[in-house]
Design an enzyme around this catalytic site. Sequence first.
Site, short mmCIF file in Angstrom:
data_model
loop_
_atom_site.label_atom_id
_atom_site.label_comp_id
_atom_site.label_asym_id
_atom_site.label_seq_id
_atom_site.Cartn_x
_atom_site.Cartn_y
_atom_site.Cartn_z
CD GLU A 324 -2.93 -1.20 2.29
OE1 GLU A 324 -2.67 -0.62 3.35
OE2 GLU A 324 -4.01 -1.78 2.06
CG ASP A 403 -7.69 -5.33 4.92
OD1 ASP A 403 -7.20 -5.59 6.02
OD2 ASP A 403 -7.73 -4.16 4.46
CD GLU A 431 -9.77 -1.24 8.06
OE1 GLU A 431 -8.91 -1.87 8.68
OE2 GLU A 431 -9.61 -0.83 6.90
C1 GCV Z 1 -2.65 0.61 8.48
C2 GCV Z 1 -6.09 -1.95 5.44
C3 GCV Z 1 -6.51 -0.72 6.18
C4 GCV Z 1 -5.37 0.27 6.29
C5 GCV Z 1 -4.23 -0.43 7.01
C6 GCV Z 1 -3.84 -1.64 6.19
C7 GCV Z 1 -2.76 -2.44 6.87
O1 GCV Z 1 -5.84 -1.67 4.11
O2 GCV Z 1 -7.60 -0.15 5.53
O3 GCV Z 1 -5.82 1.37 7.02
O4 GCV Z 1 -3.14 0.44 7.17
O5 GCV Z 1 -4.95 -2.48 6.05
O6 GCV Z 1 -3.13 -3.36 7.58
O7 GCV Z 1 -1.61 -2.13 6.72
#
Ligand code: GCV
Length: 863
Positions: A324, A403, A431
């Site tokens: 990411e 995720d 989340e």
């Molecule tokens: C901390 C998902 C979440 C992100 C998070 C990522 C991760 O994509 O939406 O906010 O980033 O996971 O676990 O690194």
Amino acid sequence: MILPHISIRMISAKHSRRWSRPDQHCKMRVSWGLLAFPAAASAIENGINGWLRYAPLPNDQRPPNLRLPGAIMALSTNKTSPVYTAGQELQAGIKSILNQTLPLYHEPDKWLGSTILVATTGQSHGVKPATTLADDGYLLRVRPGNVVILGQTERGALYGAFDYLSRIAQGRFSDADLIANPDAPIRWVNQWDNMDGSIERGYAGASIFFRNNTIPKDLNRVSQYARLLASIGINGIVVNNVNANANLLTDANIDGLGRIADAMRPYGVQIGISLNFASPQTLGGLSTFDPLDQSVISWWTDKTNRLYKRIPDMAGYLVKANSEGQAGPLTYNRTLADGANLFAKAVQPHGGIVMFRAFVYDNHINPADLKADRANHAVEFFKGLDGQFLDNVVVQIKYGPIDFQVREPASPLFANIPQTNTAIELQITQEYLGQQSHLVYVAPLWKTILDFDLRAGDQPSLVRDVVAGRRFSNKRGGYAGVVNVGTNTTWLGSHLAMSNLYAYGRLAWNPSQDPQALLEDWTRLTFGSDPLVLGVVTEISMASWPAYENYTGNLGIQTLTDILYTHYGPNPASQDNNGWGQWTRADHDGIGMDRTVSTGTGFSGQYPAKVAEKFESIETTPDDLLLWFHHVNYTHVLKTSKSVIQHFYDAHYAGAETAQTFPIAWESLRNKVDTERFNDVLFRLRYQAGHSIVWRDSICQFYYNLSGIPDGTGRVGRHEYRIEVETMELKNYKLTGVNPLETASNLTAVVLVSDHTSGEATTKLNFDSGNYDVAINYFDLIGGKAHYKAFLNGKLLLEWVGDLEDKLGHTFSTKLDGHSATRVTIRDVQIQKGDVLKITGVADGNELAPLDYIAVLPQGVVD
Ligand code: GCV
């Protein structure tokens, strides 16, 4: 729709006060009595003490002849030792629960009478556990007038003290003789706190660790957090976001981290930090961050040495690399193992470990490529590296391949790197699961993963045995839970959400425990042992994950939330046609990802043979993961004999229906739970009930529009108790669409014509005279606090403000959508046929007092 089972079973024998199951690690003998002792008045309950409230025990739960020892002997004079802390905790806890003040000594010759002895095995005065204790394990021996708590480590002794106190707080005055050993050495939590004080995916206020790019002076909340963590056996915490800021490593911040470590040390919680892979370049000014470059290696070694100088017991590092947008070794054509080992070598002389995240995937994959699959990436990146990670590296793997979705299969990576230490990453912060504005008790979901048998080498290979290191004889391993507590006094933003943190710690200690038994322990500690309270909290919590799955995404299709925005409300279209790879492949005819080897992405083949075989075939794939592994027509018939589309409709109606029962069940606890917590929980459960209907209608409407297949029972799109506001007589209001369009009833909402005005929507009610609940669906955005009033024949029924952003912690939206859509309900309104209902709205900021529909609901009807 009429609500058939509106009352949740209130009390059942099952929920009357009972012992929680002794776990496999405990041997205990039980005898207990009841009665005596006055209860003290209760204090205001804002949640700050979580499950460590130590509420005075009611008379009927105290043994008549309770013989506590005469003193507490905690054998450490070092105030930063967990043994010292254990003494203080026991003294304060017993005072609070039983109103008895026991003197506390730290040196053995100061008291010769009967004691609660707390010590490490090394100082045990001749008391020897029959079996050897594992690292952090403890012995607890309770006899009338004599209690022995021995830890294998200092924090083990503290864990034993918390266990003893938890028993007393639950009225469990038994003789006990047990040894408790943790299942895995790594029992950590992660915080995704940013240095500016915000928290990524945090729903409970600002960071307790960082403010204005530095570490605040007052770390009282940090100590309190450590206390909660220690009480459930957590021994490590990574304090900053995995999307890490290199400035954490300045000298001033290293000292700040040292202060955090100092605040947590008395509770045996060691701190770790997340690193930004590019730091040598961005902070250090080097021309490279190549992990094999000598200048980079020296830079990290120097930083690590400085950190350990200030924090000699630092647990280690956590690294998110090449994921990411985060920098990583792949930039220099180095392997992920090269990246992990760079840090492993730096911390090795200090005894530290490196948690290296397996959440590595390409987020720009081509949705038109039917063979592309994000779920494949972790195994593709890591399998070939097995055996290349140094001994103090632990690969931290999210429980599922995507995720933190409402349901996923266990990540196949757990079975693919047997020569590598692994830990499972779970998410306590919700989340994708309602962000603490919905009650979702997640432990049962975690259990489905921990108990999953991967059949590696056709041998039993439960995920929990893999991460404990047992299955593949790995030395390290365990658990990482993303918590994201904030400054809110409830820690997670919601009282009921704390059961997730409690259960996480207890499962990390012993994953064979039953989530319901853990929930019941938590409930007794948090709300007391009244059978009605215990029954209601248990019922609604245990029903909450299935309900949430039902009204969000079913059959393994994922949560169906808006993955491109807040991850909160419904937006199924957001999953597909982009590079993120959370695809559902829904079209006019069918839905689901074909992940088979024979015709699909090949993901099912990443599992060991027996499991791969099972998921390869539609016949042997369980319904709840069908659409994860297979693309089928909406008319495909499930094992339940229902079609996929009918299952979607039915599940969404059932889930929303269950959510309606939550506030009703909770209301039965009025006067049984203190007013502050009662009202707060009731408010949230009512909100959830309303938002579950937003979810239900959006998802059903979306798939009805896409498939063209009507609901066999005729509910979808038919709302006989609703009046769309766009059909009402409007003054200063105009029609508007919303995005996604199915998040408004009849695909249309209304807003005021400008941001400086007020307006009205009026209608005649042509329902038979009687008593009704009147629900008003509107949109509550950030950026304004519109004012509303509802009148019946000119008489004010309700006045409210669009200020949910001040009352709930989820991520709010600036738009009219599935995140902002919400409902307020006015209960028990007497209506005569022909009465006039009027709603007035006054705009504020960019909140143009948006309205969607009203529903006039006979008792027990959900619409
Ligand atoms: C901390 C998902 C979440 C992100 C998070 C990522 C991760 O994509 O939406 O906010 O980033 O996971 O676990 O690194």
